[in-house]
Motif scaffolding. Structure first.
Motif, PDB file in Angstrom:
ATOM      1  N   TYR A  97     -19.542 -93.162  -3.310  1.00 39.15           N
ATOM      2  CA  TYR A  97     -20.174 -93.949  -4.361  1.00 39.15           C
ATOM      3  C   TYR A  97     -19.206 -95.001  -4.887  1.00 39.15           C
ATOM      4  CZ  TYR A  97     -23.835 -90.510  -4.178  1.00 39.15           C
ATOM      5  OH  TYR A  97     -24.851 -89.703  -3.738  1.00 39.15           O
ATOM      6  N   TYR A  98     -19.717 -96.208  -5.014  1.00 33.77           N
ATOM      7  CA  TYR A  98     -18.926 -97.305  -5.568  1.00 33.77           C
ATOM      8  C   TYR A  98     -19.690 -97.940  -6.710  1.00 33.77           C
ATOM      9  CZ  TYR A  98     -15.928 -97.129  -1.481  1.00 33.77           C
ATOM     10  OH  TYR A  98     -15.067 -96.715  -0.518  1.00 33.77           O
ATOM     11  N   ASN A  99     -18.945 -98.486  -7.643  1.00 37.50           N
ATOM     12  CA  ASN A  99     -19.570 -99.284  -8.686  1.00 37.50           C
ATOM     13  C   ASN A  99     -19.363-100.749  -8.354  1.00 37.50           C
ATOM     14  OD1 ASN A  99     -20.474 -97.148 -10.370  1.00 37.50           O
ATOM     15  ND2 ASN A  99     -18.371 -96.852 -11.070  1.00 37.50           N
ATOM     16  N   CYS A 100     -20.406-101.527  -8.468  1.00 39.80           N
ATOM     17  CA  CYS A 100     -20.321-102.952  -8.215  1.00 39.80           C
ATOM     18  C   CYS A 100     -19.320-103.581  -9.186  1.00 39.80           C
ATOM     19  CB  CYS A 100     -21.698-103.582  -8.387  1.00 39.80           C
ATOM     20  SG  CYS A 100     -21.649-105.378  -8.431  1.00 39.80           S
ATOM     21  N   PRO A 101     -18.377-104.398  -8.694  1.00 41.20           N
ATOM     22  CA  PRO A 101     -17.381-105.002  -9.593  1.00 41.20           C
ATOM     23  C   PRO A 101     -17.998-105.977 -10.606  1.00 41.20           C
ATOM     24  CG  PRO A 101     -17.159-105.873  -7.346  1.00 41.20           C
ATOM     25  CD  PRO A 101     -18.149-104.761  -7.280  1.00 41.20           C
ATOM     26  N   GLU A 102     -19.157-106.479 -10.318  1.00 45.91           N
ATOM     27  CA  GLU A 102     -19.806-107.438 -11.228  1.00 45.91           C
ATOM     28  C   GLU A 102     -20.694-106.745 -12.270  1.00 45.91           C
ATOM     29  OE1 GLU A 102     -19.436-110.755 -11.604  1.00 45.91           O
ATOM     30  OE2 GLU A 102     -17.784-110.547 -10.174  1.00 45.91           O
ATOM     31  N   CYS A 103     -21.669-106.001 -11.781  1.00 44.06           N
ATOM     32  CA  CYS A 103     -22.683-105.455 -12.708  1.00 44.06           C
ATOM     33  C   CYS A 103     -22.579-103.947 -12.903  1.00 44.06           C
ATOM     34  CB  CYS A 103     -24.082-105.827 -12.219  1.00 44.06           C
ATOM     35  SG  CYS A 103     -24.528-104.977 -10.687  1.00 44.06           S
ATOM     36  N   LYS A 104     -21.596-103.321 -12.264  1.00 47.98           N
ATOM     37  CA  LYS A 104     -21.350-101.872 -12.414  1.00 47.98           C
ATOM     38  C   LYS A 104     -22.475-101.006 -11.861  1.00 47.98           C
ATOM     39  CE  LYS A 104     -17.591-102.958 -14.544  1.00 47.98           C
ATOM     40  NZ  LYS A 104     -16.512-103.258 -13.626  1.00 47.98           N
ATOM     41  N   GLN A 105     -23.343-101.601 -11.091  1.00 52.27           N
ATOM     42  CA  GLN A 105     -24.407-100.840 -10.435  1.00 52.27           C
ATOM     43  C   GLN A 105     -23.791 -99.800  -9.490  1.00 52.27           C
ATOM     44  OE1 GLN A 105     -27.766-100.791 -10.463  1.00 52.27           O
ATOM     45  NE2 GLN A 105     -28.085 -99.631  -8.595  1.00 52.27           N
ATOM     46  N   LYS A 106     -24.330 -98.587  -9.497  1.00 55.86           N
ATOM     47  CA  LYS A 106     -23.812 -97.553  -8.619  1.00 55.86           C
ATOM     48  C   LYS A 106     -24.382 -97.756  -7.217  1.00 55.86           C
ATOM     49  CE  LYS A 106     -22.277 -92.936  -9.444  1.00 55.86           C
ATOM     50  NZ  LYS A 106     -22.428 -91.741 -10.232  1.00 55.86           N
ATOM     51  N   LEU A 107     -23.471 -97.809  -6.232  1.00 50.53           N
ATOM     52  CA  LEU A 107     -23.906 -98.060  -4.866  1.00 50.53           C
ATOM     53  C   LEU A 107     -23.467 -96.912  -3.968  1.00 50.53           C
ATOM     54  CD1 LEU A 107     -22.726-101.751  -4.838  1.00 50.53           C
ATOM     55  CD2 LEU A 107     -25.098-101.009  -4.981  1.00 50.53           C
ATOM     56  N   ARG A 108     -24.378 -96.496  -3.091  1.00 54.04           N
ATOM     57  CA  ARG A 108     -24.084 -95.392  -2.194  1.00 54.04           C
ATOM     58  C   ARG A 108     -23.880 -95.935  -0.788  1.00 54.04           C
ATOM     59  NH1 ARG A 108     -28.283 -90.670  -0.723  1.00 54.04           N
ATOM     60  NH2 ARG A 108     -28.898 -92.268   0.758  1.00 54.04           N
ATOM     61  N   VAL A 109     -22.716 -95.660  -0.189  1.00 58.58           N
ATOM     62  CA  VAL A 109     -22.455 -96.125   1.169  1.00 58.58           C
ATOM     63  C   VAL A 109     -22.064 -94.939   2.050  1.00 58.58           C
ATOM     64  CG1 VAL A 109     -21.775 -98.469   0.479  1.00 58.58           C
ATOM     65  CG2 VAL A 109     -20.059 -96.672   0.613  1.00 58.58           C
ATOM     66  N   PRO A 110     -22.404 -95.003   3.342  1.00 59.71           N
ATOM     67  CA  PRO A 110     -22.048 -93.891   4.228  1.00 59.71           C
ATOM     68  C   PRO A 110     -20.545 -93.762   4.385  1.00 59.71           C
ATOM     69  CG  PRO A 110     -23.239 -95.625   5.432  1.00 59.71           C
ATOM     70  CD  PRO A 110     -23.193 -96.043   4.010  1.00 59.71           C
ATOM     71  N   LYS A 111     -20.079 -92.545   4.505  1.00 57.71           N
ATOM     72  CA  LYS A 111     -18.643 -92.267   4.622  1.00 57.71           C
ATOM     73  C   LYS A 111     -18.160 -92.465   6.053  1.00 57.71           C
ATOM     74  CE  LYS A 111     -16.827 -89.028   1.240  1.00 57.71           C
ATOM     75  NZ  LYS A 111     -16.630 -87.614   0.915  1.00 57.71           N
ATOM     76  N   GLY A 112     -16.873 -92.694   6.202  1.00 59.70           N
ATOM     77  CA  GLY A 112     -16.233 -92.703   7.513  1.00 59.70           C
ATOM     78  C   GLY A 112     -16.555 -93.901   8.376  1.00 59.70           C
ATOM     79  N   LYS A 113     -16.838 -95.029   7.758  1.00 58.75           N
ATOM     80  CA  LYS A 113     -17.156 -96.239   8.531  1.00 58.75           C
ATOM     81  C   LYS A 113     -15.976 -97.220   8.540  1.00 58.75           C
ATOM     82  CE  LYS A 113     -21.589 -95.272   9.200  1.00 58.75           C
ATOM     83  NZ  LYS A 113     -22.209 -95.081  10.497  1.00 58.75           N
ATOM     84  N   GLY A 114     -14.847 -96.834   7.950  1.00 59.87           N
ATOM     85  CA  GLY A 114     -13.706 -97.737   7.865  1.00 59.87           C
ATOM     86  C   GLY A 114     -13.931 -98.778   6.781  1.00 59.87           C
ATOM     87  N   LYS A 115     -13.365 -99.956   7.013  1.00 59.29           N
ATOM     88  CA  LYS A 115     -13.502-101.017   6.013  1.00 59.29           C
ATOM     89  C   LYS A 115     -14.849-101.710   6.198  1.00 59.29           C
ATOM     90  CE  LYS A 115     -10.403-104.321   3.821  1.00 59.29           C
ATOM     91  NZ  LYS A 115      -9.314-105.264   4.027  1.00 59.29           N
ATOM     92  N   ILE A 116     -15.636-101.683   5.166  1.00 60.27           N
ATOM     93  CA  ILE A 116     -16.951-102.308   5.300  1.00 60.27           C
ATOM     94  C   ILE A 116     -17.208-103.266   4.151  1.00 60.27           C
ATOM     95  CG2 ILE A 116     -18.050-100.489   6.668  1.00 60.27           C
ATOM     96  CD1 ILE A 116     -19.371 -99.637   3.913  1.00 60.27           C
ATOM     97  N   SER A 117     -18.125-104.173   4.400  1.00 66.03           N
ATOM     98  CA  SER A 117     -18.522-105.114   3.356  1.00 66.03           C
ATOM     99  C   SER A 117     -19.807-104.590   2.712  1.00 66.03           C
ATOM    100  CB  SER A 117     -18.723-106.489   4.001  1.00 66.03           C
ATOM    101  OG  SER A 117     -19.724-107.186   3.322  1.00 66.03           O
ATOM    102  N   ILE A 118     -19.767-104.492   1.400  1.00 64.39           N
ATOM    103  CA  ILE A 118     -20.908-103.940   0.665  1.00 64.39           C
ATOM    104  C   ILE A 118     -21.569-105.069  -0.118  1.00 64.39           C
ATOM    105  CG2 ILE A 118     -21.607-102.294  -1.122  1.00 64.39           C
ATOM    106  CD1 ILE A 118     -18.964-100.742  -0.378  1.00 64.39           C
TER     107      ILE A 118
END
Ligand code: ZN
Length: 131
Positions: A97-118
């Motif tokens: 889980y990441y929080n958007c640096p702009e609006c703090k929206q909680k974002l869910r991304v799959p694990k173990g994909k290395g460096k990804i662009s969200i």
């Protein structure tokens, strides 16, 4: 036996899920209070038991049935929320889980994909993160 049957006629009897739970709760409290060194606290353990006995001999049958029904509904809710917690725990194995640096929206991304662009689903801000 006959006298007892007459006595119990028109009474609730209390063979329901709520009474079972009250009796079990009472037994659990008895054991817990064995380890708590406060005088007379063990009497608290008998409160659910007293309530169970009261329900057994109660003549307000529909009231007792409503209580049992409410208990079952409540139990269903508890079970449901446990399932929710379990699901989230399983989720956290596969997602980060990441929080958007702009609006703090909680974002869910799959694990173990290395460096990804969200890309934020709310404000479309792009940022990179390591998963
Ligand atoms: Zn955002």
């Amino acid at each position: 036996v006959n006298r007892f049957r007459n006595f119990m006629a028109g009474r609730y009897g209390g063979r329901d899920a709520l009474n079972m739970a009250l009796i079990v709760l009472s037994l659990i409290l008895v054991v817990i209070f064995l380890f708590i060194p406060i005088p007379y606290i063990s009497f608290l353990a008998y409160i659910p038991l007293i309530f169970a006995v009261y329900r057994m001999f109660s003549k307000q049958i529909s009231k007792r049935q409503t209580e049992n029904y409410k208990y079952l509904v409540w139990l269903g809710k508890i079970k449901g929320s446990f399932r929710g917690i379990k699901k989230r725990a399983q989720d956290s194995k596969h997602y980060k889980y990441y929080n958007c640096p702009e609006c703090k929206q909680k974002l869910r991304v799959p694990k173990g994909k290395g460096k990804i662009s969200i890309t934020c689903s709310k404000c479309q801000t792009k940022f990179t993160a390591k998963t």
